[in-house]
Design an enzyme around this catalytic site. Structure first.
Site: not given
Length: 326
Positions: A52, A173, A175, A263, A265
């Site tokens: 992270y 991805r 169906r 982006f 947060l």
């Protein structure tokens, strides 16, 4: 008290453990919160893996959001009382029984908001709201394309779209998610297993082209979304689920004046003016109390069963969040 801990970065099921640790001691202007529910997010697991953008000092406790009730208040705390339900904002280490927080970091939970919804307030709903309403300023009738549309955040975007009346193109991805998302209000769904993303976007948007998109996948999918942007289009990147780099044609970016930006947060919470943050969180909570925005939950596990909960959270094709509860 019980606390989930890790002493090295690695695969969560290998490095996480539940330990008994001392309960934190209350100080002036602090609040002791007994947590009742915590969400498991990709950012939590990326932190445990050491991947992270901001990593804790080890040993550490995961968790970036949750909800609980006030257990005790320190001297100087005036607006909170024991038993009141609260959401910690900007407090790390929520995968444990108790946390300490400054009173200013706690948001009271309205009566109409469930524990399960409040526990997910920060990471997905707030991110979805800020990207679509604050950053991209979507207006009624405008198109938004989103990848990972079957995720919890993707489903919250559909709820915001219904509330704010913008239209969505949803990329998946699998169906089996196509009809499921249509039933939830998706205007269009593109399954990349069967369809060419760029061609379908052209069919859907016509001469207007695609001008606004959010991407959580990166890699080939993110690059395909970039290729689908029309002149002056803007794409926000908020995740990297593929763990692959996104290859971008710089020449096309120049001659179509498209914009790609990240982006995060945490960055928004650290830079947005307090009055803007209060306005956004207040509007979100009102929508949640009115059941207009309700992030889905797929499963709940006791804190002591964190390894089983993490394994469930990493299953593909989930329809909601996995929570750690007490």
């Amino acid at each position: 008290m019980q606390s989930v801990r890790f002493y090295e970065f690695g695969n969560p099921v290998d490095v996480l453990r539940v330990e008994d640790v001392p309960q934190p001691e209350l100080g002036t202007n602090q609040v002791l919160v007994r947590l009742r529910a915590r969400s498991i997010n990709p950012s939590d697991l990326a932190t445990v893996r050491g991947l992270y953008g901001s990593l804790p000092k080890l040993p550490a406790t995961p968790g970036l959001e949750g909800m609980g009730e006030v257990a005790a208040v320190g001297d100087g705390v005036k607006h909170l009382r024991p038993g009141q339900r609260v959401i910690p904002l900007g407090v790390q280490g929520t995968w444990q029984e108790y946390i300490l927080a400054a009173s200013a970091q706690l948001i009271p939970v309205p009566d109409g908001v469930s524990d399960q919804t409040a526990a997910q307030f920060v990471v997905n709903p707030l991110t979805a709201w800020i990207m679509t309403i604050e950053e991209l300023a979507l207006k009624p009738g405008e198109w938004l394309l989103q990848t990972a549309a079957g995720s919890t955040l993707g489903r919250v975007v559909l709820q915001i779209a219904r509330l704010r009346r913008f239209k969505t193109i949803n990329v998946v991805r699998r169906r089996e998610q196509v009809e499921e998302l249509r039933a939830l209000g998706a205007d269009e769904v593109i399954c990349t297993t069967d369809e060419n993303l760029n061609e379908r976007v052209k069919e859907i948007t016509g001469k207007a082209g695609l001008t606004k998109a959010i991407d959580a996948v990166g890699g080939q999918t993110g690059a395909a979304v970039f290729q689908a942007l029309g002149r002056g289009g803007v794409m926000l990147v908020y995740g990297l689920l593929s763990m692959e780099p996104m290859r971008i044609d710089g020449g096309r970016m120049i001659f179509t004046t498209t914009t790609i930006r990240g982006f995060w947060l945490s960055q928004w919470l650290g830079t947005a003016p307090p009055e803007r943050q209060q306005a956004v969180t207040g509007e979100m909570l009102r929508s949640m109390a009115a059941n207009e925005i309700v992030p889905p939950v797929e499963a709940e596990y006791p804190l002591a069963d964190v390894l089983a909960a993490v394994a469930h959270a990493e299953r593909p094709g989930r329809s909601g969040k996995v929570l750690l509860v007490d």
